[in-house]
Design a protein around this motif. Structure first.
Motif, short mmCIF file in Angstrom:
data_model
loop_
_atom_site.label_atom_id
_atom_site.label_comp_id
_atom_site.label_asym_id
_atom_site.label_seq_id
_atom_site.Cartn_x
_atom_site.Cartn_y
_atom_site.Cartn_z
N SER A 1 0.83 -1.20 0.00
CA SER A 1 0.00 0.00 0.00
C SER A 1 0.87 1.26 0.00
CB SER A 1 -1.01 -0.01 1.16
OG SER A 1 -0.32 0.20 2.36
N ARG A 2 2.01 1.20 0.66
CA ARG A 2 2.92 2.37 0.63
C ARG A 2 3.44 2.60 -0.78
NH1 ARG A 2 5.98 0.42 5.54
NH2 ARG A 2 5.07 1.58 7.26
N LEU A 3 3.82 1.52 -1.43
CA LEU A 3 4.37 1.64 -2.77
C LEU A 3 3.31 2.18 -3.73
CD1 LEU A 3 6.99 1.03 -4.30
CD2 LEU A 3 6.05 -1.19 -4.88
N ASN A 4 2.09 1.66 -3.58
CA ASN A 4 1.01 2.11 -4.47
C ASN A 4 0.69 3.59 -4.27
OD1 ASN A 4 0.93 -0.36 -5.57
ND2 ASN A 4 -0.92 -1.05 -4.49
N LYS A 5 0.77 4.01 -3.02
CA LYS A 5 0.52 5.42 -2.73
C LYS A 5 1.51 6.28 -3.52
CE LYS A 5 0.83 7.89 1.45
NZ LYS A 5 0.98 7.65 2.88
N LEU A 6 2.77 5.86 -3.49
CA LEU A 6 3.79 6.61 -4.22
C LEU A 6 3.56 6.57 -5.72
CD1 LEU A 6 7.19 5.79 -2.50
CD2 LEU A 6 6.07 8.00 -2.68
N ALA B 1 0.21 11.23 -10.85
CA ALA B 1 -0.54 12.47 -10.79
C ALA B 1 0.30 13.65 -11.28
CB ALA B 1 -1.01 12.72 -9.36
N HIS B 2 1.63 13.49 -11.19
CA HIS B 2 2.51 14.61 -11.59
C HIS B 2 2.63 14.74 -13.08
CE1 HIS B 2 3.67 16.05 -7.75
NE2 HIS B 2 3.97 14.85 -7.33
#
Ligand code: ADP
Length: 635
Positions: free
Chosen positions: A623-628, A634-635
């Motif tokens: 989940s941390r990796l996906n958040k990143l 998005a950028h």
């Protein structure tokens, strides 16, 4: 004898399956039945000889041991008769009606469907007697155990059942009578049988006798002559190892090997020696080509056949070789041990210890010679038994050096997983100024090969041993060094380049200064999972890796111990970081504390994955990796 005394019994399921196989498929190598039955008869005589030592009352035949083979061309019968130990009624039922041996299931599993190969497997798995049914449709066994008065008759057509009844027999021993099938009548021909006996049984120490061939005019003098045939030996009948080396042909050695090992393939090498002096013994040792099916059972068959002054004492005398040479087969004949020697005595006997020391050296020398003179055979040996030999340095400190020169490894030199490089070859190829022999341990070859821990070494052209056998870490810890060069685990301790490599030391110092703030922030976030965070020069392309202190157990060994159910004291690794890596530069500049923490955790989790270990909390990593990843897109 009354009819009621005849008992009909069913074969055990396993026995039935095996019999079915014998009868219906193993017909391409029929003659092996004779080898098996003569081998059984010879074993029975060995056992009788041994029993007489303990109980002289059994000495019925004194020195007149023999196996008699007779044929009847008219009745289509072949008979194999011995004056060995014989069997009691219960033993007959157990030995010939049940297959309780663990080998049988393994035998069934190994069957390939190829008849020739399968029939060769028979002897190896100790189911030899059933091979009678390859050639016979009716088998009778008349046997009387030494020391007992009653004999037993066992008979079967090899289908589902056998019968047992009381019988009379003049003296102890066993007679096997085979009523030949129509496609096996050749074995009622005495010349055919003679040639088979010569082929398989020349090395058997008991004489195998057949009736003297009658000359053509024998019909004239019918009567007494015919009733008592003249028995003459067909085989050499001298224990092979008692003969002089120069009188023994390679073929005889090979046949003898098959007899002692039940292996159907030729051995890789053998060594035959008679030792005289303070201790007198003869040894004949073989290095097999194939691993036995039970190499990995600690309880599996191993050890030599022990003889004392040519009298058979026991199979599997495992006291004469160390555990790490358990693949060796052969014979030891001692002149000094007492005839009534038991396993208990063998365990604490000085003579046994000296013999063991000498035989160990002999085997190691044999292997060294093979490695230099028959490199291809040695490769085969290594692929089959290398893992066993790797147990050596831990078990046998005295021979550590000898064993270490026999070891072979996969290294960064080649792209393949095969273990071909010796430590001597490694040392020869060491780069200038290189002081240590480097190795990395992982669960499999690919993980070792791609390990971040060896990036800088690889970059500098320094060879690294790639270890992925379970015993490897243990092996290395017992070896410690080779040729005065320490063995270094790439995932242990700090590394600041090779001793002469000043630029690496300077780079490390510079990195330490430059990363003080970053290290402090990372330790703040990861302190509960790692012992410390520090910069390193061992990485070139990966951002981070894990190490443990020099004296601590490596990650691989820890996993093995845990898998074996051992409670391990908890220990935290050190996280080493490559501050030149863009991810760490990015991390250093990260102002958002939450994002900093996520990134630092991901880096640590990745280092765990790269060494082949499992994450404690994989879902959070994902989940941390996906958040990143989402932020990035998005950028
Ligand atoms: P193996 O000989 O490999 O044990 P076999 O199936 O050939 O397997 O024989 C089973 C057992 O029957 C032997 O271990 C032995 O105890 C007994 N046996 C076979 N043949 C004889 C014999 N001629 N005399 C005494 N015992 C025998």
């Amino acid at each position: 004898m009354t009819a009621e005394a005849t008992q009909t019994m069913g074969f055990q399921t396993e026995a039935k399956r095996l019999l079915h196989l014998m009868i219906h498929s193993l017909y391409s190598n029929k003659e092996i039945f004779l080898r098996e039955l003569i081998s059984n008869a010879s074993d029975a005589i060995d056992k009788h000889r041994f029993a007489v030592i303990a109980d002289t009352a059994l000495a019925e035949f004194a020195t007149d041991y023999r196996i008699r083979v007779n044929t009847d061309a008219e009745k289509k019968i072949i008979t194999i008769d011995d004056n060995g130990i014989g069997m009691s009624r219960d033993e007959v039922i157990d030995n010939l009606g049940t297959i309780a041996k663990s080998g049988t299931a393994a035998f069934m599993e190994q069957l390939s469907g190829d008849q020739k190969q399968d029939s060769q497997l028979i002897g190896q798995f100790g189911v030899g007697f059933y091979s009678s049914f390859i050639v016979a449709d009716q088998v009778e066994v008349i046997t009387r155990k030494a020391g007992e008065a009653v004999a037993t008759r066992w008979a079967s057509a090899g289908e589902d059942e056998f019968t047992v009844s009381e019988e009379t027999r003049e003296s102890s021993g066993t007679t096997v009578i085979l009523h030949l099938k129509s496609d096996a009548e050749e074995f009622a021909d005495s010349w055919r049988v003679r040639s088979v006996i010569k082929k398989y049984s020349d090395h058997i120490s008991v004489p195998v006798m057949m009736p003297e061939e009658q000359s053509g005019d024998s019909e004239d003098d019918e009567g007494a002559e015919q009733a008592a045939p003249e028995w003459t030996p067909v085989n050499e009948a001298k224990a092979l190892w008692t003969r002089s080396r120069s009188d023994i042909s390679d073929d005889e050695y090979l046949a003898f090997y098959k007899h002692v090992s039940h292996d159907f393939e030729d051995p890789l090498s053998w060594s035959h020696n008679a030792v005289e002096g303070k201790l007198e013994y003869t040894s004949l040792l073989f290095i097999p080509r194939r691993a036995p099916f039970d190499l990995w059972h600690r309880e599996g068959a191993r050890g030599l056949k022990l003889y004392v002054q040519r009298t058979f004492i026991m199979d599997e005398a495992e006291q004469f070789l160390p555990m790490y040479l358990r693949f060796v087969k052969g014979v030891l004949d001692s002149n000094d041990l007492p005839l009534n020697v038991s396993r208990e005595i063998l365990q604490q006997n000085q003579q046994v210890d000296s013999i063991r020391g000498a035989l160990t050296k002999r085997v190691l020398d044999m292997l060294s010679k093979m490695a230099s003179k028959q490199p291809e055979d040695y490769e085969q040996f290594w692929d089959t038994f290398g893992v066993v030999l790797k147990e050596g340095p831990a078990e046998d400190f005295t021979n550590r050096e000898k064993i270490s020169s026999l070891l072979r490894f996969a290294t960064t030199r080649d792209d393949v997983a095969t273990q071909r490089i010796s430590l001597a070859q490694y040392v020869e190829a060491m780069t200038e100024g290189q002081k240590s022999i480097y190795y990395v341990v992982a669960e499999n070859h690919a993980t070792a090969k791609n390990s971040p821990h060896i990036e800088a070494l690889r970059h500098k052209g320094i060879e690294v041993l790639l270890l992925s056998d379970k015993v490897d870490e243990w092996l290395m810890s017992h070896l410690g060094e080779f040729d005065g060069k320490p063995l270094r685990d790439c995932a242990k301790g700090e590394w600041d380049g090779e001793d002469s490599d000043e630029s690496a030391k300077e780079a490390l110092e510079a990195a330490e200064q430059a990363s003080e703030a970053l290290i402090e922030r990372m330790q703040g976030v990861l302190g509960h999972r790692v012992d410390a965070v520090r910069p390193t020069v061992r990485l070139t392309s990966s951002p981070a890796c894990l190490t443990v202190a020099e004296h601590e157990m490596g990650a691989q060994m820890r996993k093995i111990m845990e898998a074996a159910g051992q409670e391990m004291p908890s220990s935290k690794p050190t996280m080493e970081i490559n501050i030149e890596h863009p991810l760490l530069k990015r991390l250093d500049q990260e102002a958002d504390e939450d994002r900093f923490a996520d990134l630092a955790q991901i880096l640590l989790d990745q280092a765990v994955l790269a060494e082949g270990s499992a994450l404690e909390d994989p879902a959070t990593y994902v989940s941390r990796l996906n958040k990143l990843l989402v932020e990035m897109s998005a950028h």
